[in-house]
Scaffold this active site. Structure first.
Site, PDB file in Angstrom:
ATOM      1  N   ARG A  35      42.979 -11.921  75.471  1.00  0.00           N
ATOM      2  CA  ARG A  35      42.680 -10.728  76.274  1.00  0.00           C
ATOM      3  C   ARG A  35      43.732  -9.633  76.083  1.00  0.00           C
ATOM      4  O   ARG A  35      43.411  -8.455  76.184  1.00  0.00           O
ATOM      5  CB  ARG A  35      42.572 -11.116  77.755  1.00  0.00           C
ATOM      6  N   LYS A 197      27.095 -26.846  86.435  1.00  0.00           N
ATOM      7  CA  LYS A 197      26.028 -26.747  87.445  1.00  0.00           C
ATOM      8  C   LYS A 197      24.980 -25.695  87.113  1.00  0.00           C
ATOM      9  O   LYS A 197      25.297 -24.660  86.544  1.00  0.00           O
ATOM     10  CB  LYS A 197      26.651 -26.385  88.796  1.00  0.00           C
ATOM     11  N   GLY A 353      34.919 -18.396  79.733  1.00  0.00           N
ATOM     12  CA  GLY A 353      36.189 -19.058  79.443  1.00  0.00           C
ATOM     13  C   GLY A 353      36.055 -20.413  78.771  1.00  0.00           C
ATOM     14  O   GLY A 353      36.739 -20.697  77.794  1.00  0.00           O
ATOM     15  N   GLY A 376      31.831 -13.910  83.938  1.00  0.00           N
ATOM     16  CA  GLY A 376      30.903 -13.428  84.960  1.00  0.00           C
ATOM     17  C   GLY A 376      30.321 -12.064  84.598  1.00  0.00           C
ATOM     18  O   GLY A 376      29.133 -11.803  84.794  1.00  0.00           O
TER      19      GLY A 376
END
Ligand code: AMP
Length: 394
Positions: A35, A197, A353, A376
């Site tokens: 990053r 999930k 990630g 996200g």
């Protein structure tokens, strides 16, 4: 959104919101500087235009002014990468910061302390945003990873730069590449969705039903789908409250003529660890006491076939508990297949990630068409949601 190409900056102070939210080990050592590297093109361009660079970022989720989440080590790393001095300011607003900034000359760089040391950052507080804005003449947002958040430094602040807010090079690159997936994808288009999930990936799966030919489901979430179809999954991770939804997604995939591919076999263990003997089974017949922690070889072959015949591939989330060496094979094999497909001419994009960490583990992070710095934010953009930070720039 305006880009920075035509900016005239001589003697201008330029506030750049970057995403230096990098992973650190126990000793505050940076374990992955991707990053920081990704922000360099914008920083260099501003220096070339003789602007003074003021960098702001958050790091982690500090409850108070936690020294373990100071940006100081990042200033050092950035300085090494740029071969140029990077001044570090112990605060991000206030007298001391202002005085640190006043000492700078055109072409100098300063990194300010963690924005999230102030709760006002996440609250999107107007006063805090105003104080930040008073540090500079021009604002650039280059933090794609936080573009889905309406925080003070990404959203509120733009109102104080009505005619002088710009989109940085990284932000521009992310959008260009995500638009290749969203608006210009070539068929066959395969999306590979993994991770623990279903709950965190429902929206992206539903939106991908509109765009893809094939959706491959791997990782922990596959066991909820298998149980919904009547399979026995032993002690594998299952979201009981998502069984009905899983069935609905399978039905919707049929209605959209999307091939929803689930694993057919599973690599199992007696406990959630890397220390037990592993066994493989049909994923619909996992023994009572076993936990499925990776996809098996038959699933890998099926997944590979689809990936290799695709012209567009999107990958988010690992196929198993890749952090344990015994259960990394599924993720590594899928990673290799995506790289092979890219080599054969497909456009591939990975993000999140864990997918990036998995690609690094396999030594394959260079083999994709584009690696997004957003997790996200990437999912939200691909879901077609409006990202507050992008909206605020326009
Ligand atoms: P996510 O953040 O939702 O993309 O999930 C990533 C995490 O899912 C990783 O830490 C994996 O270890 C975990 N994961 C993948 N497969 C499984 C599985 N079969 N059981 C439990 N966790 C899993």
């Amino acid at each position: 959104m305006k880009g920075i190409q035509n900016l005239k900056l001589v003697k201008k102070r330029v506030l750049i919101r970057v995403d230096f939210n990098v992973p650190l080990d126990k000793n505050q050592k940076i374990t992955d500087a991707s990053r920081i590297k990704a922000a360099i093109p914008t920083i260099k361009e501003i220096i070339k235009k003789s602007g003074t660079v003021i960098l702001i970022s958050h790091l982690g989720r500090p409850k108070s002014k936690d020294p373990k989440l100071s940006l100081k080590p990042i200033a050092k790393k950035l300085s090494e990468l740029l071969c140029q001095k990077v001044v570090f300011s112990k605060d991000c607003i206030g007298e001391q910061t202002l005085s640190d900034i006043k000492k700078l000359k055109p072409g100098n760089i300063i990194l300010l302390e963690n924005l999230r040391y102030y709760k006002e950052e996440e609250e999107g507080n107007v006063d805090f945003a105003k104080k930040l804005s008073s540090l500079a003449d021009v604002y650039i947002n280059d933090a794609f990873g936080t573009a889905h958040r309406a925080h003070a430094s990404t959203y509120t602040i733009t109102r104080f730069f009505k005619n002088s807010r710009y989109c940085g090079r990284l932000l521009e690159k992310e959008i260009t590449n995500l638009d290749l997936i969203l608006k210009k994808s070539k068929n066959p288009f395969t999306a590979i969705i993994g991770g623990a999930k279903i709950s965190s990936k429902i929206d992206i799966i539903l939106s991908l039903l509109e765009k893809t030919d094939t959706i491959i489901i791997g990782g922990g979430m596959a066991y909820t789908f298998v149980k919904a179809l009547g399979g026995s999954v032993g002690n594998s991770i299952v979201e009981e409250d998502k069984l009905v939804l899983a069935k609905k997604i399978i039905q919707q995939a049929k209605e959209h003529s999307v091939d929803l591919i689930l694993p057919v076999d599973s690599i199992n263990s007696a406990s959630f660890s890397n220390n037990e003997k592993t066994s493989s089974s049909d994923i619909y017949k996992i023994p009572k006491e076993s936990i499925g922690l990776d996809i098996g070889s038959k699933s890998i072959s099926i997944f590979k076939k689809h990936i290799l015949s695709s012209k567009t591939v999107l990958w988010n989330g690992p196929m198993g508990v890749f952090e344990f060496s015994k259960f990394a094979n599924g993720t590594k094999s899928v990673c290799q297949a995506v790289c092979d497909s890219t080599y054969g001419g497909a456009f591939s994009l990975i993000g999140g990630g864990d997918s990036i960490a998995a690609a690094k583990l396999c030594g394959l992070s260079e083999g994709f068409s584009y690696v997004s710095t957003g997790g996200g934010a990437m999912l939200a953009y691909l879901e077609g949601k409006s990202l507050p930070a992008l909206k605020a720039l326009s």
